[in-house]
Design an enzyme around this catalytic site. Structure first.
Site, mmCIF file in Angstrom:
data_model
loop_
_atom_site.group_PDB
_atom_site.id
_atom_site.type_symbol
_atom_site.label_atom_id
_atom_site.label_comp_id
_atom_site.label_asym_id
_atom_site.label_seq_id
_atom_site.Cartn_x
_atom_site.Cartn_y
_atom_site.Cartn_z
ATOM 1 N N ARG A 34 0.833 -1.208 0.000
ATOM 2 C CA ARG A 34 0.000 0.000 0.000
ATOM 3 C C ARG A 34 0.870 1.261 0.000
ATOM 4 O O ARG A 34 1.903 1.310 0.671
ATOM 5 C CB ARG A 34 -0.952 -0.022 1.203
ATOM 6 C CG ARG A 34 -1.942 -1.175 1.090
ATOM 7 C CD ARG A 34 -3.244 -0.959 1.816
ATOM 8 N NE ARG A 34 -4.196 -1.984 1.382
ATOM 9 C CZ ARG A 34 -5.052 -1.835 0.365
ATOM 10 N NH1 ARG A 34 -5.116 -0.679 -0.290
ATOM 11 N NH2 ARG A 34 -5.850 -2.818 0.020
ATOM 12 N N ILE A 36 2.115 4.819 0.975
ATOM 13 C CA ILE A 36 2.159 5.480 2.285
ATOM 14 C C ILE A 36 1.296 6.747 2.290
ATOM 15 O O ILE A 36 0.866 7.200 3.348
ATOM 16 C CB ILE A 36 3.632 5.818 2.654
ATOM 17 C CG1 ILE A 36 3.800 5.932 4.151
ATOM 18 C CG2 ILE A 36 4.133 7.048 1.924
ATOM 19 C CD1 ILE A 36 5.254 5.946 4.601
ATOM 20 N N GLU A 105 9.129 10.239 -8.109
ATOM 21 C CA GLU A 105 9.827 10.546 -6.852
ATOM 22 C C GLU A 105 10.779 9.431 -6.444
ATOM 23 O O GLU A 105 11.849 9.698 -5.898
ATOM 24 C CB GLU A 105 8.809 10.766 -5.728
ATOM 25 C CG GLU A 105 7.986 12.030 -5.898
ATOM 26 C CD GLU A 105 6.853 12.116 -4.889
ATOM 27 O OE1 GLU A 105 6.865 11.375 -3.882
ATOM 28 O OE2 GLU A 105 5.941 12.925 -5.131
ATOM 29 N N VAL A 106 10.359 8.193 -6.641
ATOM 30 C CA VAL A 106 11.183 7.056 -6.203
ATOM 31 C C VAL A 106 11.748 6.353 -7.445
ATOM 32 O O VAL A 106 10.981 5.856 -8.287
ATOM 33 C CB VAL A 106 10.347 6.066 -5.362
ATOM 34 C CG1 VAL A 106 11.216 4.891 -4.923
ATOM 35 C CG2 VAL A 106 9.737 6.766 -4.161
ATOM 36 N N HIS A 110 7.659 1.452 -10.367
ATOM 37 C CA HIS A 110 6.459 1.087 -9.613
ATOM 38 C C HIS A 110 5.239 1.464 -10.431
ATOM 39 O O HIS A 110 5.210 2.521 -11.063
ATOM 40 C CB HIS A 110 6.423 1.750 -8.235
ATOM 41 C CG HIS A 110 6.694 3.224 -8.241
ATOM 42 N ND1 HIS A 110 7.958 3.756 -8.424
ATOM 43 C CD2 HIS A 110 5.866 4.281 -8.092
ATOM 44 C CE1 HIS A 110 7.888 5.079 -8.373
ATOM 45 N NE2 HIS A 110 6.627 5.420 -8.195
HETATM 46 P P1 DGP Z 1 6.078 8.467 -7.782
HETATM 47 O O1 DGP Z 1 5.837 9.962 -7.806
HETATM 48 O O2 DGP Z 1 5.349 7.782 -8.901
HETATM 49 O O3 DGP Z 1 7.556 8.136 -7.745
HETATM 50 O O4 DGP Z 1 5.392 7.949 -6.446
HETATM 51 C C1 DGP Z 1 6.085 7.467 -5.351
HETATM 52 C C2 DGP Z 1 5.072 6.968 -4.354
HETATM 53 O O5 DGP Z 1 5.742 6.238 -3.350
HETATM 54 C C3 DGP Z 1 4.262 8.056 -3.636
HETATM 55 O O6 DGP Z 1 2.871 7.883 -3.963
HETATM 56 C C4 DGP Z 1 4.493 7.798 -2.155
HETATM 57 C C5 DGP Z 1 5.079 6.417 -2.130
HETATM 58 N N1 DGP Z 1 6.060 6.203 -1.084
HETATM 59 C C6 DGP Z 1 7.175 6.943 -0.850
HETATM 60 N N2 DGP Z 1 7.858 6.467 0.205
HETATM 61 C C7 DGP Z 1 7.162 5.360 0.623
HETATM 62 C C8 DGP Z 1 7.379 4.413 1.664
HETATM 63 O O7 DGP Z 1 8.339 4.467 2.436
HETATM 64 N N3 DGP Z 1 6.446 3.434 1.789
HETATM 65 C C9 DGP Z 1 5.358 3.332 0.970
HETATM 66 N N4 DGP Z 1 4.511 2.333 1.194
HETATM 67 N N5 DGP Z 1 5.132 4.212 -0.024
HETATM 68 C C10 DGP Z 1 6.029 5.209 -0.195
#
Ligand code: DGP
Length: 127
Positions: A34, A36, A105-106, A110
């Protein structure tokens, strides 16, 4: 140009078990958990276990086995969270952001699976 992968990104840490996640599904080559910061009642991220920075990296360098596993994992997540129209669900949206224009962002591939409400237009109108 060769793809570069930063193994200190947060999803790499989740894959190594260094950071916890709320797991939805795990397969041989994929993990779903899920988000965050959910943007809808259902918001699950599906990632390949391999070190791929974005979709074009994955499509270029992943094995057929990884690609099949990832594709089917996304479908299984849709079923698990109850969003498949075929099963009476409301439907869903899949998003994979990449790079600056995609506001990624990451830097680990994903796919966001979003559902549980009507999500509105895919992109805001410009102008
Ligand atoms: P994007 O902009 O597509 O790279 O979205 C990155 C997503 O990752 C954002 O919706 C929040 C999620 N996210 C960031 N850090 C974490 C984490 O530590 N755990 C989880 N479950 N989601 C995270």
């Amino acid at each position: 140009m060769a793809y570069t992968y930063d193994d200190q990104n947060i999803f790499a840490k989740i894959l190594r078990g260094e950071v916890p996640c709320n797991k939805v599904l795990e397969t041989e080559h994929s993990l779903a958990f899920r988000d965050i910061n959910p943007q809808a009642p259902e918001h699950v991220l599906v990632i390949p276990k391999g070190p791929y920075v974005n979709y074009d990296h994955f499509a270029t360098e992943a094995s057929d086995e990884e690609i099949v596993d990832f594709t089917r994992a996304i479908g299984r997540v849709c079923t698990l969270i109850g969003v498949c129209p075929q099963d009476g669900g409301l439907g869903y949206r899949m998003i994979a952001n990449a790079g600056e224009a995609g506001v990624q962002e990451v830097p680990h591939l994903h796919v966001h699976v979003l559902g549980g409400r009507v999500l509105g237009r895919m992109l805001p109108r410009q102008g």
